[in-house]
Motif scaffolding. Structure first.
Motif, PDB file in Angstrom:
ATOM      1  N   ARG A   1      59.710  42.096  33.795  1.00  0.00           N
ATOM      2  CA  ARG A   1      58.363  42.122  34.036  1.00  0.00           C
ATOM      3  C   ARG A   1      57.771  41.513  35.336  1.00  0.00           C
ATOM      4  O   ARG A   1      58.368  40.375  35.715  1.00  0.00           O
ATOM      5  N   VAL A   2      56.634  42.172  35.884  1.00  0.00           N
ATOM      6  CA  VAL A   2      56.055  41.523  36.976  1.00  0.00           C
ATOM      7  C   VAL A   2      55.552  40.134  36.699  1.00  0.00           C
ATOM      8  O   VAL A   2      55.260  39.576  37.667  1.00  0.00           O
ATOM      9  N   ASP A   3      55.103  39.986  35.475  1.00  0.00           N
ATOM     10  CA  ASP A   3      54.531  38.563  35.110  1.00  0.00           C
ATOM     11  C   ASP A   3      55.615  37.715  34.523  1.00  0.00           C
ATOM     12  O   ASP A   3      54.975  36.594  34.107  1.00  0.00           O
ATOM     13  N   ASP A   4      56.891  37.824  34.745  1.00  0.00           N
ATOM     14  CA  ASP A   4      57.809  36.925  34.216  1.00  0.00           C
ATOM     15  C   ASP A   4      57.665  35.537  34.901  1.00  0.00           C
ATOM     16  O   ASP A   4      57.601  35.656  36.382  1.00  0.00           O
ATOM     17  N   LEU A   5      57.605  34.635  34.312  1.00  0.00           N
ATOM     18  CA  LEU A   5      57.272  33.393  34.880  1.00  0.00           C
ATOM     19  C   LEU A   5      58.243  32.838  35.717  1.00  0.00           C
ATOM     20  O   LEU A   5      58.234  32.060  36.836  1.00  0.00           O
ATOM     21  N   GLY A   6      59.443  33.238  35.691  1.00  0.00           N
ATOM     22  CA  GLY A   6      60.743  33.077  36.354  1.00  0.00           C
ATOM     23  C   GLY A   6      60.553  33.566  37.720  1.00  0.00           C
ATOM     24  O   GLY A   6      60.719  33.080  38.887  1.00  0.00           O
ATOM     25  N   LEU A   7      59.698  34.746  37.881  1.00  0.00           N
ATOM     26  CA  LEU A   7      59.403  35.332  39.165  1.00  0.00           C
ATOM     27  C   LEU A   7      58.352  34.893  39.778  1.00  0.00           C
ATOM     28  O   LEU A   7      58.266  34.410  40.685  1.00  0.00           O
ATOM     29  N   LEU A   8      57.146  34.736  38.980  1.00  0.00           N
ATOM     30  CA  LEU A   8      55.869  34.325  39.520  1.00  0.00           C
ATOM     31  C   LEU A   8      55.797  32.593  39.904  1.00  0.00           C
ATOM     32  O   LEU A   8      55.141  32.576  40.944  1.00  0.00           O
ATOM     33  N   ARG A   9      56.770  31.911  39.095  1.00  0.00           N
ATOM     34  CA  ARG A   9      56.525  30.507  39.234  1.00  0.00           C
ATOM     35  C   ARG A   9      58.127  29.949  39.628  1.00  0.00           C
ATOM     36  O   ARG A   9      58.070  28.588  39.411  1.00  0.00           O
ATOM     37  N   GLY A  10      58.901  30.801  39.551  1.00  0.00           N
ATOM     38  CA  GLY A  10      60.409  30.078  39.633  1.00  0.00           C
ATOM     39  C   GLY A  10      60.774  29.091  38.648  1.00  0.00           C
ATOM     40  O   GLY A  10      61.595  28.170  38.800  1.00  0.00           O
ATOM     41  N   ASP A  11      60.005  29.812  37.096  1.00  0.00           N
ATOM     42  CA  ASP A  11      60.028  28.756  36.318  1.00  0.00           C
ATOM     43  C   ASP A  11      61.187  29.245  35.391  1.00  0.00           C
ATOM     44  O   ASP A  11      60.788  29.753  34.432  1.00  0.00           O
ATOM     45  N   GLY A  12      62.240  28.793  35.690  1.00  0.00           N
ATOM     46  CA  GLY A  12      63.337  28.987  34.809  1.00  0.00           C
ATOM     47  C   GLY A  12      64.654  28.109  35.400  1.00  0.00           C
ATOM     48  O   GLY A  12      64.477  27.265  36.466  1.00  0.00           O
ATOM     49  N   VAL A  13      65.780  28.478  34.838  1.00  0.00           N
ATOM     50  CA  VAL A  13      67.008  27.696  35.248  1.00  0.00           C
ATOM     51  C   VAL A  13      68.142  28.874  35.288  1.00  0.00           C
ATOM     52  O   VAL A  13      68.148  29.717  34.957  1.00  0.00           O
ATOM     53  N   PHE A  14      69.368  28.421  36.063  1.00  0.00           N
ATOM     54  CA  PHE A  14      70.271  28.994  36.080  1.00  0.00           C
ATOM     55  C   PHE A  14      71.536  28.698  36.347  1.00  0.00           C
ATOM     56  O   PHE A  14      71.628  27.396  36.429  1.00  0.00           O
ATOM     57  N   GLU A  15      72.811  29.185  36.152  1.00  0.00           N
ATOM     58  CA  GLU A  15      74.118  28.632  36.434  1.00  0.00           C
ATOM     59  C   GLU A  15      74.866  30.022  37.033  1.00  0.00           C
ATOM     60  O   GLU A  15      74.546  31.084  36.901  1.00  0.00           O
ATOM     61  N   THR A  16      75.971  29.694  37.874  1.00  0.00           N
ATOM     62  CA  THR A  16      76.715  30.685  38.602  1.00  0.00           C
ATOM     63  C   THR A  16      78.207  30.067  38.193  1.00  0.00           C
ATOM     64  O   THR A  16      78.369  29.003  38.571  1.00  0.00           O
ATOM     65  N   VAL A  17      78.786  30.994  37.341  1.00  0.00           N
ATOM     66  CA  VAL A  17      80.220  30.943  37.016  1.00  0.00           C
ATOM     67  C   VAL A  17      81.258  31.471  37.714  1.00  0.00           C
ATOM     68  O   VAL A  17      80.942  32.953  37.925  1.00  0.00           O
ATOM     69  N   LEU A  18      82.170  31.104  38.246  1.00  0.00           N
ATOM     70  CA  LEU A  18      83.146  32.005  38.867  1.00  0.00           C
ATOM     71  C   LEU A  18      84.207  32.499  37.897  1.00  0.00           C
ATOM     72  O   LEU A  18      84.766  31.546  36.856  1.00  0.00           O
ATOM     73  N   VAL A  19      84.501  33.604  37.870  1.00  0.00           N
ATOM     74  CA  VAL A  19      85.343  34.418  36.843  1.00  0.00           C
ATOM     75  C   VAL A  19      86.482  35.017  37.790  1.00  0.00           C
ATOM     76  O   VAL A  19      86.495  35.776  38.709  1.00  0.00           O
ATOM     77  N   VAL A  20      87.699  34.379  37.260  1.00  0.00           N
ATOM     78  CA  VAL A  20      88.991  34.881  38.035  1.00  0.00           C
ATOM     79  C   VAL A  20      89.535  35.564  37.186  1.00  0.00           C
ATOM     80  O   VAL A  20      90.061  34.923  35.927  1.00  0.00           O
ATOM     81  N   ASP A  21      90.179  36.635  37.354  1.00  0.00           N
ATOM     82  CA  ASP A  21      91.275  37.543  36.550  1.00  0.00           C
ATOM     83  C   ASP A  21      90.584  37.480  34.987  1.00  0.00           C
ATOM     84  O   ASP A  21      91.286  37.169  34.150  1.00  0.00           O
ATOM     85  N   GLY A  22      89.356  37.933  34.972  1.00  0.00           N
ATOM     86  CA  GLY A  22      88.775  37.932  33.508  1.00  0.00           C
ATOM     87  C   GLY A  22      88.648  36.343  32.833  1.00  0.00           C
ATOM     88  O   GLY A  22      87.877  36.444  31.560  1.00  0.00           O
ATOM     89  N   GLN A  23      88.879  35.396  33.589  1.00  0.00           N
ATOM     90  CA  GLN A  23      88.653  34.116  32.987  1.00  0.00           C
ATOM     91  C   GLN A  23      87.577  33.258  33.551  1.00  0.00           C
ATOM     92  O   GLN A  23      87.528  33.059  34.749  1.00  0.00           O
ATOM     93  N   PRO A  24      86.215  33.019  32.883  1.00  0.00           N
ATOM     94  CA  PRO A  24      85.533  32.155  33.397  1.00  0.00           C
ATOM     95  C   PRO A  24      85.749  30.746  33.636  1.00  0.00           C
ATOM     96  O   PRO A  24      86.485  30.112  32.658  1.00  0.00           O
ATOM     97  N   ARG A  25      85.541  30.101  34.599  1.00  0.00           N
ATOM     98  CA  ARG A  25      86.061  28.924  35.107  1.00  0.00           C
ATOM     99  C   ARG A  25      84.943  27.614  34.555  1.00  0.00           C
ATOM    100  O   ARG A  25      83.724  27.913  35.060  1.00  0.00           O
ATOM    101  N   GLU A  26      85.263  26.775  33.829  1.00  0.00           N
ATOM    102  CA  GLU A  26      84.474  25.637  33.651  1.00  0.00           C
ATOM    103  C   GLU A  26      83.100  25.995  32.804  1.00  0.00           C
ATOM    104  O   GLU A  26      81.784  25.699  32.835  1.00  0.00           O
ATOM    105  N   LEU A  27      83.136  27.133  31.925  1.00  0.00           N
ATOM    106  CA  LEU A  27      82.020  27.724  31.238  1.00  0.00           C
ATOM    107  C   LEU A  27      81.287  26.754  30.237  1.00  0.00           C
ATOM    108  O   LEU A  27      80.027  26.634  30.180  1.00  0.00           O
ATOM    109  N   GLY A  28      82.070  25.770  29.696  1.00  0.00           N
ATOM    110  CA  GLY A  28      81.577  24.759  28.818  1.00  0.00           C
ATOM    111  C   GLY A  28      80.879  24.006  29.748  1.00  0.00           C
ATOM    112  O   GLY A  28      79.548  23.816  29.298  1.00  0.00           O
TER     113      GLY A  28
END
Lengths: 276, 276
Positions: free
Chosen positions: A15-42
């Motif tokens: 939505r246009v009023d998502d606070l993640g968009l309007l305020r950068g108010d949220g968190v994220f992670e970027t996980v590498l996936v190699v051959d179907g296996q996520p690395r360091e997911l925990g």
């Protein structure tokens, strides 16, 4: 979506009023996936929970995040590597009070593969704060992986506009911090060093994996303050993150660093040994 | 949407890979609309363009922004005041390279009206940078109104968790900066003072309107550095922004300030005189 709904990223779901968009108010992670296996997911999920706590977001349901991660991984049809992005925001401002949470598969650009192979030129950039502020000022969210990354993106654009590929943030007291999207690792002899999260940076998941492997192989590892001046004299300077893996810095502020090609091969092999 | 498409805010219109969402990589403005008239739309659009330039976004088409603003205003059916939000992001990471741009009407919450009437308690919070960094480090985007507002929101939550309603950021050299979403105005005798944008803050559109009116009425106005210690002794301390208008600070760091109710009435009348 975290609730298990499968969605096509080419269509709008936010939505246009998502606070993640309007305020950068949220968190994220970027996980590498190699051959179907996520690395360091925990460790990535642990860090997501830590970032969420720093933003006073409801504690994430880590089992649900694991499920949705698996769902995206199972639906990814291209072979090889991809990035699994986990995004968790405060949700719409005028919604029912529920948060927004989704996992997203993203292709890794050719630039990242080039950098992994050829290394990068980096610029040191002043991050403008003194590490002593971190504990005193939790509202600065230093060390939280928030969606408010405009500064990090601006630093990368600045580096690129000035003949470099990457940036390394330096605190106002000369302490080395981190890259806009990477952890710093320095090698001298049989010692690997990185900077401590207490100075206002993210604890690195890939750096932790590398250090684990290194310790098993007899390396000494140190997590301690590093001064800017130490960067130029190191045998090897590396930017480390999920998607870029172990990337060698060959040039710093326009000055060529000692050749670390062999060291890069060695560190990469150590890191990969964590994922047999 | 900036292209003239009319959309319902209850439905999703933003892609999950929009860089405004994933990286807080975009800019915004919030314009007060009273009885169908937007206040300071020109200065807001100028500031949008300035913020966009700091983020290396394509220069916004200000005529199109004016049109879409008018479109939202004309579609707003409730009477009285509302907030017109202008949002401009770098667009989807895996899109056709086009930016995301929309205007959104948002109701003003009852809390804002209460604060306008009753005033607020504020906490001073260390913002962690020294103003000397601003010119040297454009990548910090100090003074750009970006979507990366997680820190500002965290500061407000911190203030609320510690018995206050609002925050006032202080630089590491003791300079007064701004509120997380407001400009600071100080009154002493017949002089109004505010802090200069060169120290890393937003130039205030509402503060500029107030100062215009004040100058016409014989006040002296000064835009100059203000030290934290001066806040406690001022005859009047105000937080000023589009949506909160002129809001009186009655308590600072738990200490009651001199009664500025009459001054508040006077400043509010001055500000309203700009919109006959």
């Amino acid at each position: 979506m975290l609730d298990g709904t499968h969605a096509d990223a080419d269509h709008p779901h936010i939505r246009v009023d998502d606070l993640g968009l309007l305020r950068g108010d949220g968190v994220f992670e970027t996980v590498l996936v190699v051959d179907g296996q996520p690395r360091e997911l925990g460790p990535h999920l642990d860090r997501l929970a830590r970032s969420a706590a720093m933003l006073n977001l409801p504690a994430p349901d880590l089992a649900a995040w694991e499920r949705v991660s698996r769902q995206v991984i199972d639906s990814w049809t291209d072979s090889g590597e991809f990035a699994l992005k986990l995004v968790y925001t405060r949700g719409p401002e005028f919604g029912d009070g529920s948060t927004t949470a989704f996992a997203l598969g993203m292709a890794i650009g050719p630039r990242t593969f080039t950098h992994r192979e050829a290394g990068v030129a980096a610029l040191t950039l002043d991050r403008g704060f003194d590490p002593s502020i971190v504990e005193r000022a939790p509202w600065l969210l230093l060390g939280a992986k928030t969606l408010s990354y405009a500064l990090n993106m601006a630093a990368l654009r600045y580096a690129e506009a000035h003949g470099a590929d990457e940036a390394i943030f330096i605190a106002s007291d000369g302490s080395v911090l981190e890259g806009p999207t990477a952890t710093i690792v320095l090698v001298e002899g049989d010692t690997m060093r990185t900077t401590p999260p207490t100075i206002g940076i993210l604890p690195g998941t890939t750096q932790a994996a590398l250090f684990r492997a290194a310790e098993r192989s007899g390396w000494t590892t140190k997590t301690e303050p590093i001064h800017r001046d130490e960067l130029e004299n190191a045998e090897g300077l590396f930017l480390v993150s999920s998607v870029r893996k172990i990337t060698r810095v060959h040039t710093l502020d326009g000055v060529e660093l000692p050749d670390s090609v062999k060291l890069h091969t060695e560190l990469s092999a150590l890191y990969e040994s964590e994922y047999p």
